[in-house]
Design a protein around this motif. Structure first.
Motif, PDB file in Angstrom:
ATOM      1  N   ARG A   1       0.808  -1.221   0.000  1.00  0.00           N
ATOM      2  CA  ARG A   1       0.000   0.000   0.000  1.00  0.00           C
ATOM      3  C   ARG A   1       0.843   1.275   0.000  1.00  0.00           C
ATOM      4  N   TYR A   2       2.129   1.166   0.263  1.00  0.00           N
ATOM      5  CA  TYR A   2       2.986   2.347   0.371  1.00  0.00           C
ATOM      6  C   TYR A   2       4.066   2.298  -0.701  1.00  0.00           C
ATOM      7  N   ASP A   3       4.405   3.486  -1.219  1.00  0.00           N
ATOM      8  CA  ASP A   3       5.416   3.574  -2.282  1.00  0.00           C
ATOM      9  C   ASP A   3       6.840   3.605  -1.741  1.00  0.00           C
ATOM     10  N   ASP A   4       7.033   4.201  -0.567  1.00  0.00           N
ATOM     11  CA  ASP A   4       8.379   4.271  -0.002  1.00  0.00           C
ATOM     12  C   ASP A   4       8.312   4.182   1.526  1.00  0.00           C
ATOM     13  N   PRO A   5       9.444   3.969   2.176  1.00  0.00           N
ATOM     14  CA  PRO A   5       9.445   3.801   3.635  1.00  0.00           C
ATOM     15  C   PRO A   5       8.958   5.037   4.401  1.00  0.00           C
ATOM     16  N   PHE A   6       9.268   6.221   3.882  1.00  0.00           N
ATOM     17  CA  PHE A   6       8.827   7.431   4.575  1.00  0.00           C
ATOM     18  C   PHE A   6       7.303   7.520   4.617  1.00  0.00           C
ATOM     19  N   GLU A   7       6.661   7.150   3.541  1.00  0.00           N
ATOM     20  CA  GLU A   7       5.193   7.148   3.499  1.00  0.00           C
ATOM     21  C   GLU A   7       4.628   6.166   4.532  1.00  0.00           C
TER      22      GLU A   7
END
Length: 146
Positions: free
Chosen positions: A96-102
């Motif tokens: 569900r998330y594009d990158d770790p920060f998200e």
């Protein structure tokens, strides 16, 4: 160092976590899978009671009530954070998330949503009454066994 006050604080917050977790279950959507929700919150109550409340016992009745309120506040913050992090991991495993920060930002968004869901009058009353009782029991244990 183990003391009666730390033990009483740990037990009282674990019992309060058990009661509050039971109150949270009906507030969540029916499709929610709780998994280790109850045991995790009870262990968290044990740790917070031992580390936060137990070490600050022995300062009088007013300080005992404040100690109980602070302990319950820390318990709720950690419980919401851990449950939100668990939900984020569940969603991350579904891509569900594009990158770790998200994903990290999502922990705080999910935690805020959980906080709004459980912000009811019965929960507030149970939190305050449980905090006062936990603080006074911890103070009693300190005075009795120290």
């Amino acid at each position: 160092m183990p003391t009666g006050a730390r033990l009483m604080a740990a037990i009282s917050l674990a019992v309060l976590a058990f009661i509050l977790s039971g109150m949270v279950v009906p507030l969540m959507p029916e499709s929610t899978d709780f998994g280790y929700f109850l045991p995790l919150n009870m262990v968290l109550g044990l740790v917070v009671g031992w580390r936060v409340m137990g070490r600050r016992a022995g300062r009088g009745t007013t300080a005992a009530i404040n100690n109980g309120l602070a302990g319950v506040f820390v318990l709720m913050l950690w419980a919401i954070f851990l449950q939100a992090a668990n939900e984020m991991v569940r969603l991350a495993l579904r891509n569900r998330y594009d990158d770790p920060f998200e994903a990290i930002v999502a922990i705080f968004q999910i935690g805020a949503e959980f906080g709004v869901m459980i912000a009811t009058v019965p929960m507030g009353v149970a939190l305050v009454v449980g905090a006062v009782i936990s603080g006074l029991l911890t103070e009693f244990a300190y005075n009795r066994w120290s």
